[in-house]
Design a protein around this motif. Sequence first.
Motif, short mmCIF file in Angstrom:
data_model
loop_
_atom_site.label_atom_id
_atom_site.label_comp_id
_atom_site.label_asym_id
_atom_site.label_seq_id
_atom_site.Cartn_x
_atom_site.Cartn_y
_atom_site.Cartn_z
N SER A 375 -13.19 -11.14 8.00
CA SER A 375 -12.05 -11.81 9.05
C SER A 375 -10.56 -11.70 8.65
CB SER A 375 -12.34 -13.00 9.78
OG SER A 375 -11.51 -13.24 10.68
N GLU A 376 -9.97 -10.75 8.91
CA GLU A 376 -8.88 -10.54 8.22
C GLU A 376 -7.82 -10.40 9.35
OE1 GLU A 376 -8.68 -6.87 6.09
OE2 GLU A 376 -9.16 -7.73 4.28
N GLN A 377 -6.45 -11.21 9.05
CA GLN A 377 -5.37 -11.24 10.18
C GLN A 377 -4.32 -10.02 9.36
OE1 GLN A 377 -3.81 -14.98 11.63
NE2 GLN A 377 -1.73 -14.32 10.33
N GLY A 378 -3.69 -9.43 10.41
CA GLY A 378 -3.04 -8.32 9.94
C GLY A 378 -1.59 -8.73 9.57
N PHE A 379 -0.81 -7.78 9.27
CA PHE A 379 0.53 -8.01 8.60
C PHE A 379 1.42 -8.64 9.60
CE2 PHE A 379 4.78 -6.42 7.26
CZ PHE A 379 5.05 -7.13 5.96
N ASN A 380 2.07 -9.50 9.28
CA ASN A 380 3.34 -10.23 9.93
C ASN A 380 2.86 -10.68 11.21
OD1 ASN A 380 5.51 -9.96 8.56
ND2 ASN A 380 6.26 -8.02 9.45
N VAL A 381 1.51 -11.12 11.40
CA VAL A 381 1.11 -11.67 12.57
C VAL A 381 1.44 -13.08 12.86
CG1 VAL A 381 -1.10 -12.36 14.01
CG2 VAL A 381 -0.96 -9.99 12.89
N ILE A 382 1.84 -13.50 13.88
CA ILE A 382 2.27 -14.97 14.36
C ILE A 382 1.68 -15.29 15.50
CG2 ILE A 382 4.06 -16.61 14.92
CD1 ILE A 382 6.16 -14.63 13.56
N LYS A 383 0.37 -16.29 15.37
CA LYS A 383 -0.43 -16.81 16.40
C LYS A 383 0.13 -17.80 17.25
CE LYS A 383 -3.80 -17.54 13.74
NZ LYS A 383 -3.46 -17.24 12.49
N SER A 384 -0.22 -17.89 18.53
CA SER A 384 -0.09 -19.02 19.24
C SER A 384 -1.51 -19.24 20.40
CB SER A 384 0.98 -18.89 20.27
OG SER A 384 1.35 -20.21 20.97
N PHE A 385 -2.03 -20.18 20.24
CA PHE A 385 -3.26 -20.69 20.84
C PHE A 385 -3.24 -21.48 22.05
CE2 PHE A 385 -8.04 -20.88 19.54
CZ PHE A 385 -8.55 -20.79 20.95
N TYR A 386 -3.42 -20.83 23.04
CA TYR A 386 -3.55 -21.95 24.33
C TYR A 386 -5.09 -22.32 24.72
CZ TYR A 386 -3.35 -23.56 29.27
OH TYR A 386 -3.65 -24.45 30.35
N ALA A 387 -5.32 -23.33 24.88
CA ALA A 387 -6.51 -23.89 25.53
C ALA A 387 -6.30 -25.19 26.10
CB ALA A 387 -7.49 -24.08 24.32
N GLN A 388 -7.59 -25.81 27.02
CA GLN A 388 -7.26 -26.73 27.66
C GLN A 388 -6.76 -28.04 26.95
OE1 GLN A 388 -7.28 -26.75 31.24
NE2 GLN A 388 -7.11 -24.72 30.70
N HIS A 389 -7.28 -28.26 25.80
CA HIS A 389 -6.85 -29.41 24.76
C HIS A 389 -5.35 -29.61 24.75
CE1 HIS A 389 -6.31 -27.14 20.99
NE2 HIS A 389 -7.43 -26.65 21.26
N GLN A 390 -4.83 -28.41 24.74
CA GLN A 390 -3.19 -28.22 24.54
C GLN A 390 -2.50 -29.16 25.70
OE1 GLN A 390 -4.13 -25.52 23.36
NE2 GLN A 390 -3.26 -25.89 21.57
N LEU A 391 -3.45 -29.58 26.70
CA LEU A 391 -2.60 -30.39 27.95
C LEU A 391 -2.91 -31.71 27.30
CD1 LEU A 391 -3.36 -27.88 29.51
CD2 LEU A 391 -4.06 -29.52 31.12
N GLU A 392 -3.96 -32.29 26.81
CA GLU A 392 -4.06 -33.80 26.13
C GLU A 392 -2.96 -33.77 24.80
OE1 GLU A 392 -6.97 -31.65 26.61
OE2 GLU A 392 -7.59 -33.08 28.49
N ALA A 393 -2.52 -32.60 24.15
CA ALA A 393 -1.78 -32.82 23.17
C ALA A 393 -0.15 -33.08 23.50
CB ALA A 393 -1.85 -31.35 22.46
N LEU A 394 0.04 -32.76 24.70
CA LEU A 394 1.61 -32.66 25.15
C LEU A 394 1.84 -34.45 25.01
CD1 LEU A 394 1.31 -30.98 28.69
CD2 LEU A 394 2.26 -30.25 26.64
N ASN A 395 3.08 -34.77 24.75
CA ASN A 395 3.34 -36.31 24.60
C ASN A 395 3.94 -36.63 25.89
OD1 ASN A 395 4.79 -38.48 24.06
ND2 ASN A 395 5.66 -37.74 21.98
N ILE A 396 2.94 -37.69 26.20
CA ILE A 396 3.16 -38.21 27.62
C ILE A 396 4.47 -38.82 27.85
CG2 ILE A 396 0.62 -38.15 28.04
CD1 ILE A 396 0.74 -41.24 27.75
#
Length: 639
Positions: A375-396
């Motif tokens: 599994s290889e990530q390409g050159f200059n790749v910047i990732k951002s992952f959105y999933a439902q747990h991002q809602l719980e990760a918000l600082n309430i």
Amino acid sequence: MNNLSYFIGGRALYENASLHIKPKDKIGLVGANGTGKSTLLKIINGDFQPSSGDIQKAKDCTIGFLNQDLLSYLSEDSILDVALEAFKDTLKLQDEIDATLKLMETDYSEEVLHKLAHLQDQFEANEGYTIKAKAEEVLEGIGFNTKDLNRPLKTFSGGWRMRVMLAKLLLEKPALLMLDEPTNHLDLPSIQWVENYLKGYEGAVVVVSHDQDFLDNCIDSVVEVTNESLIQYSGNYSFYKEEKKERMEIQQNAYENQQQMIKQTEKFIERFRAKATKSNQVQSRVKALGRLDRVSEVVDNNVSVNFKFKFSQKSGRDVVVLDHVSKAYGDLVILKNTTVRIERGDKIALIGANGKGKSTLLRILSGTEPVEGKSEQGFNVIKSFYAQHQLEALNINNEIIQEMVQAGSDKSETELRGVLGCFLFSSDDVFKKIKVLSGGEKSRVALAKTLISEANFLLLDEPTNHLDIQSVNILIQALEQYEGTFITVSHDRHFIRGVANKIWYIENHEIKEYPGTYDEYVEWQAKNQDSVAAKVKSEPKAKVENKKKDVPPSETNQAKKDLKKKEQELTLIEAEILQIETKKKGLEVEMASPEVFADADKLQKANQKYLQFKQKEETLNLKWESLVEEIGLLQEVLS
């Protein structure tokens, strides 16, 4: 409903609103968040009492109501038995028949025989001999495997329990069926099954949904909740959009013409107010203005947004390459020796039934899930992952604008307010605390954070969950303007149609790719299915029969051993899932307590534990589904 009014505090949700629901109506209830769609369903159901006005129901009107409150329902009974509760009168007859048969062991009187015959006639008239088959058909239609049916309801997750409650309601066949966001817990094949069921439903249906394709496929009229009123349109959701556009144009023209007339009248009054000779005319026009029924200015909720994405660097041509990758959890195989490539500019929708490993694949692509193979990530790749747990990760405890500032982008507060404006947070809304936001509002904040991250590769897991139709359309516009690469898991066909230029699906533990839009994929799939059906139909019967080979005794004995082993594994996994659900509930109570809620460190630790349990539960559920499948195959071999 006649002249219905309902107030929350001093705010009117409805004022003198009227609606007539006729037998066999299929109504989609639409409107912006907070306008009172779910409240209206609860008023009809009798859960809330209107402030004024009245609701009249036919004597034989039965109501079935699917809402999110049913998620908390638990039972030791199997899901088949829970679904069969829809036939309680028929089941009562069965109990009476059993009791009468027992009585006949000692009493052969003509009276008892007559009673039995009468009960059996009633049972047959109620189609009692087919109720089990009907329950099985509906449960399997909305996604349950045949082997699931005897598993206790309480061992399923909330989303699967909601499916059981939907099955029970469909089997009850009430005169009025009310569904509040029924597609939230369904995968695409199950959504399509429910659509087909509702098309032929004999009673009336009122459904609240953000899934535009679902509304198009199963309703014949739309009721919009707007300006404290209920406005009806005769047609499906697509018709409603076009018709509303025309009505708004007519209303806006009427508003502008009236405003012009008002200005001219006010000029006349101002000009001749002091002249005695014109006093009667002036007074007449002042009274006319006072009596004027004013046309409201049109407020267009279909927002067009302009996102200005900027990347600190552009990715190379290859974003991610999976080369002969395999992934399994013990005996549960997700991927096997599969190869696939994501290139710069790809906009991929990953679709299919639940339990195939779509979320696992997203984690593999993000680099957070270990795999066999390359599994290889390409050159200059910047990732951002959105999933439902991002809602719980918000600082309430943060305000919305604080949360955006802390996301780490270089945008100024003015730029961030502009982005939040695109996501329907205007003026003072940006100072709201995260803890007072609804699920949909939290989703919009988390998505806004994802889109300002300057990532050139987005991974989006069910981004339309909790979003209303307006917010889904905004997200589609944002992703259309996004010049990077993304892959999204979604069951919302309108969303997929709007954003994807490639379709991925998992079949036989391999990632398959269709290089085109969703509509093209559906057409291609339909042609393939027709071709396969024609081939099977033309295949000689003898050839099909020859495929069923006799199983040698040695293999039969081994199958029996394997079956026993798999059944023991299944029991252990069910116990473990139940244990994890109990721990999750305990953590939910802990996180809601004032002591933990007010302490950011304690809350973060509790949240981390919760996410760990959630991931483990997901893994166990996948393994459970695989075991059930394997047990079914072994039982077929032995039958």
